[in-house]
Scaffold this motif. Structure first.
Motif, PDB file in Angstrom:
ATOM      1  N   UNK A  85       0.818  -1.206   0.000  1.00  0.00           N
ATOM      2  CA  UNK A  85       0.000   0.000   0.000  1.00  0.00           C
ATOM      3  C   UNK A  85       0.855   1.260   0.000  1.00  0.00           C
ATOM      4  N   UNK A  86       1.976   1.239   0.704  1.00  0.00           N
ATOM      5  CA  UNK A  86       2.877   2.397   0.721  1.00  0.00           C
ATOM      6  C   UNK A  86       3.424   2.691  -0.673  1.00  0.00           C
ATOM      7  N   UNK A  87       3.814   1.630  -1.381  1.00  0.00           N
ATOM      8  CA  UNK A  87       4.344   1.822  -2.735  1.00  0.00           C
ATOM      9  C   UNK A  87       3.278   2.365  -3.681  1.00  0.00           C
ATOM     10  N   UNK A  88       2.061   1.867  -3.536  1.00  0.00           N
ATOM     11  CA  UNK A  88       0.976   2.349  -4.381  1.00  0.00           C
ATOM     12  C   UNK A  88       0.659   3.807  -4.050  1.00  0.00           C
ATOM     13  N   UNK A  89       0.664   4.153  -2.775  1.00  0.00           N
ATOM     14  CA  UNK A  89       0.419   5.547  -2.386  1.00  0.00           C
ATOM     15  C   UNK A  89       1.486   6.479  -2.954  1.00  0.00           C
ATOM     16  N   UNK A  90       2.741   6.043  -2.939  1.00  0.00           N
ATOM     17  CA  UNK A  90       3.832   6.850  -3.491  1.00  0.00           C
ATOM     18  C   UNK A  90       3.627   7.129  -4.970  1.00  0.00           C
ATOM     19  N   UNK A  91       3.052   6.154  -5.682  1.00  0.00           N
ATOM     20  CA  UNK A  91       2.828   6.316  -7.119  1.00  0.00           C
ATOM     21  C   UNK A  91       1.782   7.391  -7.409  1.00  0.00           C
ATOM     22  N   UNK A  92       0.847   7.603  -6.461  1.00  0.00           N
ATOM     23  CA  UNK A  92      -0.129   8.683  -6.607  1.00  0.00           C
ATOM     24  C   UNK A  92      -1.241   8.423  -7.601  1.00  0.00           C
ATOM     25  N   UNK A  93      -1.503   7.170  -7.932  1.00  0.00           N
ATOM     26  CA  UNK A  93      -2.558   6.818  -8.883  1.00  0.00           C
ATOM     27  C   UNK A  93      -3.786   6.345  -8.111  1.00  0.00           C
ATOM     28  N   UNK A  94      -4.849   7.140  -8.144  1.00  0.00           N
ATOM     29  CA  UNK A  94      -6.047   6.828  -7.366  1.00  0.00           C
ATOM     30  C   UNK A  94      -6.680   5.504  -7.787  1.00  0.00           C
ATOM     31  N   UNK A  95      -6.684   5.208  -9.075  1.00  0.00           N
ATOM     32  CA  UNK A  95      -7.274   3.953  -9.556  1.00  0.00           C
ATOM     33  C   UNK A  95      -6.463   2.762  -9.053  1.00  0.00           C
ATOM     34  N   UNK A  96      -5.151   2.881  -9.058  1.00  0.00           N
ATOM     35  CA  UNK A  96      -4.308   1.798  -8.568  1.00  0.00           C
ATOM     36  C   UNK A  96      -4.479   1.626  -7.057  1.00  0.00           C
ATOM     37  N   UNK A  97      -4.658   2.722  -6.335  1.00  0.00           N
ATOM     38  CA  UNK A  97      -4.892   2.638  -4.899  1.00  0.00           C
ATOM     39  C   UNK A  97      -6.206   1.907  -4.612  1.00  0.00           C
ATOM     40  N   UNK A  98      -7.231   2.213  -5.373  1.00  0.00           N
ATOM     41  CA  UNK A  98      -8.509   1.528  -5.223  1.00  0.00           C
ATOM     42  C   UNK A  98      -8.333   0.029  -5.447  1.00  0.00           C
ATOM     43  N   UNK A  99      -7.589  -0.326  -6.483  1.00  0.00           N
ATOM     44  CA  UNK A  99      -7.319  -1.739  -6.777  1.00  0.00           C
ATOM     45  C   UNK A  99      -6.528  -2.385  -5.631  1.00  0.00           C
ATOM     46  N   UNK A 100      -5.500  -1.699  -5.148  1.00  0.00           N
ATOM     47  CA  UNK A 100      -4.648  -2.231  -4.077  1.00  0.00           C
ATOM     48  C   UNK A 100      -5.450  -2.463  -2.799  1.00  0.00           C
ATOM     49  N   UNK A 101      -6.332  -1.556  -2.477  1.00  0.00           N
ATOM     50  CA  UNK A 101      -7.170  -1.740  -1.292  1.00  0.00           C
ATOM     51  C   UNK A 101      -8.060  -2.978  -1.438  1.00  0.00           C
ATOM     52  N   UNK A 102      -8.543  -3.209  -2.648  1.00  0.00           N
ATOM     53  CA  UNK A 102      -9.335  -4.413  -2.910  1.00  0.00           C
ATOM     54  C   UNK A 102      -8.510  -5.680  -2.755  1.00  0.00           C
ATOM     55  N   UNK A 103      -7.260  -5.639  -3.216  1.00  0.00           N
ATOM     56  CA  UNK A 103      -6.365  -6.792  -3.086  1.00  0.00           C
ATOM     57  C   UNK A 103      -6.103  -7.087  -1.616  1.00  0.00           C
ATOM     58  N   UNK A 104      -5.814  -6.049  -0.839  1.00  0.00           N
ATOM     59  CA  UNK A 104      -5.545  -6.230   0.591  1.00  0.00           C
ATOM     60  C   UNK A 104      -6.798  -6.765   1.295  1.00  0.00           C
ATOM     61  N   UNK A 105      -7.959  -6.283   0.920  1.00  0.00           N
ATOM     62  CA  UNK A 105      -9.203  -6.792   1.508  1.00  0.00           C
ATOM     63  C   UNK A 105      -9.396  -8.260   1.152  1.00  0.00           C
ATOM     64  N   UNK A 106      -9.063  -8.627  -0.067  1.00  0.00           N
ATOM     65  CA  UNK A 106      -9.175 -10.019  -0.511  1.00  0.00           C
ATOM     66  C   UNK A 106      -8.282 -10.921   0.339  1.00  0.00           C
ATOM     67  N   UNK A 107      -7.049 -10.479   0.600  1.00  0.00           N
ATOM     68  CA  UNK A 107      -6.122 -11.248   1.420  1.00  0.00           C
ATOM     69  C   UNK A 107      -6.661 -11.369   2.844  1.00  0.00           C
TER      70      UNK A 107
END
Length: 67
Positions: free
Chosen positions: A29-51
């Motif tokens: 999540x930190x790496x995705x936040x650094x990238x600054x892409x809101x769509x990717x952050x939304x996807x990453x949060x979904x992945x973490x929720x899945x795990x």
């Protein structure tokens, strides 16, 4: 000459299979936040929720990881 690989021949990648601990999820999540892409952050949060959902339904005795 190096043989060419078609994109369609590459195996599917599932980030959720690479997250084995809370630290892994936090780093991801930190790496995705650094990238600054809101769509990717939304996807990453979904992945973490899945795990997290997989962990909550797994037997409590499962403690191994590939690391």
């Amino acid at each position: 000459m190096t043989p060419k690989t078609r994109i369609s021949e590459l195996p599917d990648f599932d980030m959720a299979e690479s997250l084995w601990s809370k630290e892994d999820m936090a780093l991801y999540l930190s790496l995705v936040l650094e990238a600054g892409d809101a769509a990717e952050l939304t996807h990453a949060l979904g992945v973490v929720a899945q795990v997290g959902n997989k962990w909550s339904s797994a037997p409590a005795t499962v403690t191994t990881s590939p690391h």
